[in-house]
Design a protein around this motif. Structure first.
Motif, PDB file in Angstrom:
ATOM      1  N   PRO A 121     -38.505  13.097 -17.195  1.00 18.10           N
ATOM      2  CA  PRO A 121     -38.501  11.598 -17.242  1.00 18.10           C
ATOM      3  C   PRO A 121     -39.702  10.992 -18.209  1.00 18.10           C
ATOM      4  O   PRO A 121     -39.683  10.210 -18.700  1.00 18.10           O
ATOM      5  CB  PRO A 121     -38.490  11.242 -15.962  1.00 18.10           C
ATOM      6  CG  PRO A 121     -39.012  12.157 -15.070  1.00 18.10           C
ATOM      7  CD  PRO A 121     -38.576  13.441 -15.847  1.00 18.10           C
TER       8      PRO A 121
ATOM      9  N   GLN B 226     -33.921  13.809 -20.397  1.00 16.63           N
ATOM     10  CA  GLN B 226     -34.431  12.687 -19.966  1.00 16.63           C
ATOM     11  C   GLN B 226     -34.607  12.828 -18.309  1.00 16.63           C
ATOM     12  O   GLN B 226     -35.261  12.296 -17.765  1.00 16.63           O
ATOM     13  CB  GLN B 226     -33.883  11.311 -20.387  1.00 16.63           C
ATOM     14  CG  GLN B 226     -34.121  11.217 -21.950  1.00 16.63           C
ATOM     15  CD  GLN B 226     -33.558   9.796 -22.234  1.00 16.63           C
ATOM     16  OE1 GLN B 226     -32.593   9.280 -22.063  1.00 16.63           O
ATOM     17  NE2 GLN B 226     -34.215   8.885 -23.068  1.00 16.63           N
TER      18      GLN B 226
ATOM     19  N   LYS C   7     -29.247  14.716 -24.677  1.00 17.60           N
ATOM     20  CA  LYS C   7     -30.338  13.750 -24.703  1.00 17.60           C
ATOM     21  C   LYS C   7     -30.559  13.207 -23.200  1.00 17.60           C
ATOM     22  O   LYS C   7     -31.772  13.232 -22.435  1.00 17.60           O
ATOM     23  CB  LYS C   7     -30.268  12.784 -25.488  1.00 17.60           C
ATOM     24  CG  LYS C   7     -31.410  11.956 -25.487  1.00 17.60           C
ATOM     25  CD  LYS C   7     -31.394  10.551 -26.341  1.00 17.60           C
ATOM     26  CE  LYS C   7     -30.532   9.350 -25.453  1.00 17.60           C
ATOM     27  NZ  LYS C   7     -30.576   8.154 -25.933  1.00 17.60           N
TER      28      LYS C   7
END
Length: 444
Positions: free
Chosen positions: A159, A155, A151
């Protein structure tokens, strides 16, 4: 939505991607076999193949998820981000240095339990045989930890990609192996037990038996109102699993024909969920399993869909297939009777994958992390040590926003008979787990 490219879609790949992305991370995704569609896709994407395609994230695959048979696996443990990993891969372009999907599937499917192994005296898979115990990660929800690493990589690369917030959950479960210590045992069992107490000169038991028989003292195992009230006080979801079997060496609950026992079960069903606790003998006789589920269903006047095996005595895949054949939808047996931790290295409910048929089933497995008898009887924890162990395991689960399942027994919450001060451990667990839930609600 995330787009995932695979060169070939197998049952194992579909199952594992759904487990990691939907089950643990709550990330919606789409699978594609079309390279052109994948490379032209401009959103969040991941390639799972031998060679990287496109400019998204990349996990280099090993062979496990493309196989359909059960074969010996070469497991070599290394370390990444202070976490054990295996099925390591080598590519300058890879997002992670191991096949996270193959490794997760190996652990969650309980692949090692299908391979030749030595069973314990109750014909169970022994935790000593597990890769998790042998490599010191039994007490870590490793699959959830790996998913958390993935995860973070998502990200970092994307983003602006939104990932849903997950929440810690807690489920308090109680096994009723013996509803009462003295009541409801029948004349012959009661007389036999009384004689045995006299021979052993167990005057405390003789005294208590007389007082309970004369209704001057409450039966010490009758802790049900205490369990209901404390669970309500701490807002804990509560499940009872009832041993409703014929009397046998390891199955010594009250007779299923006892009306007082049946009324107790109905009473518990008014306040919480009730499931079957299939007998020790049911492992060797599916007819017993069927009969016990039918009996409990008749008392409850509704289908029984939840189960946990007595003595945690089950074998894969046969025992789970038997549950499915008898209408059970959820099982809570995934753990060890003599050690705490994560048997399947996960703290999230998951569907059982049957390696023999190479297919996902409808049975949802709810893995537990701690059991009272494991802590006290097998690990020789004092109440204080047990409280610390439970707090640590809850913290591990909270760190990945998983679900904490605990097992207690009504008879072990009697605050006597060697279980003095364990109600403090139990209530401390409820209070701590509830405090974490309250914090996350306040932080919404």
């Amino acid at each position: 939505m995330m787009l995932i490219y695979v060169p070939k879609l197998t049952n194992r790949i579909g199952y594992t991607l759904n487990l990691i992305f939907q089950g643990i991370l709550h990330i919606p995704f789409e699978i594609t076999l079309d390279q052109d569609y994948y490379t032209s896709f401009e959103g969040c994407k991941l390639c799972y193949s031998k060679q990287k395609i496109g400019d998204g994230l990349y996990i280099k695959h090993t062979n496990l998820l493309f196989q359909t048979t059960i074969e010996d696996q070469e497991i070599q443990i290394s370390t990444y981000n202070d976490m054990p990993i295996f099925y390591t891969t080598y590519s300058k372009e890879q997002t992670l240095p191991f096949d996270i999907f193959a490794a997760s599937f190996y652990l969650v499917s309980r692949y090692e339990e299908y391979l030749p192994h030595r069973k314990d005296i109750h014909q169970r898979f022994d935790y000593n045989n597990s890769i998790a115990y042998q490599h010191n990660f039994l007490h870590i929800p490793l699959v959830n930890k790996w998913a958390e690493i993935l995860k973070n990589k998502i990200q970092e690369r994307y983003p602006d990609f939104t990932i849903s917030i997950r929440r810690f959950h807690f489920v308090n479960t109680i096994d009723v192996d013996a509803a009462y210590s003295f009541k409801g045992k029948g004349v012959f069992r009661s007389i036999g037990a009384f004689i045995r107490d006299i021979i052993k000169r167990d005057y405390e038991s003789i005294k208590m038996r007389i007082l309970v028989t004369l209704k001057l003292r409450k039966d010490p195992f009758d802790t049900f109102e205490y369990i209901l009230s404390t669970s309500q006080k701490h807002h804990a979801e509560l499940l009872f699993f009832i041993l409703f079997a014929d009397y046998d060496n390891y199955d010594k609950n009250i007779s299923h024909n006892n009306l007082r026992f049946q009324e107790l079960i109905k009473h518990l069903g008014d306040y919480c969920k009730v499931g079957i606790h299939p007998s020790y003998a049911s492992l060797d006789n599916e007819n017993k399993l069927t009969s016990e589920i039918k009996r409990l269903s008749q008392v409850m006047h509704k289908p029984i869909v939840r189960s946990r095996f007595h003595f945690l005595r089950f074998q894969l895949p046969t025992s789970y297939k038997n549950l499915i054949d008898n209408g059970i939808e959820a099982d809570f047996s995934m753990g060890y009777s003599n050690e705490y931790g994560f048997r399947a290295s996960i703290c999230t409910p998951f569907n059982f994958y049957d390696l023999e048929t190479d297919a996902e089933t409808t049975l949802v497995v709810h893995p537990f992390a701690i059991m009272d008898t494991a802590l006290k009887k097998y690990m020789n924890h004092t109440p204080e040590e047990a409280s610390n162990t439970i707090k640590n395991i809850i913290d591990e689960i909270k760190s990945v926003e998983g679900t904490f399942y605990s097992i207690w027994h009504n008879n072990n919450l009697c605050n006597s008979m060697g279980w003095e001060k364990w109600t403090e451990v139990y209530e401390g667990m409820l209070e701590y787990a509830n405090s974490l839930k309250n914090k996350q609600l306040n932080n919404k």
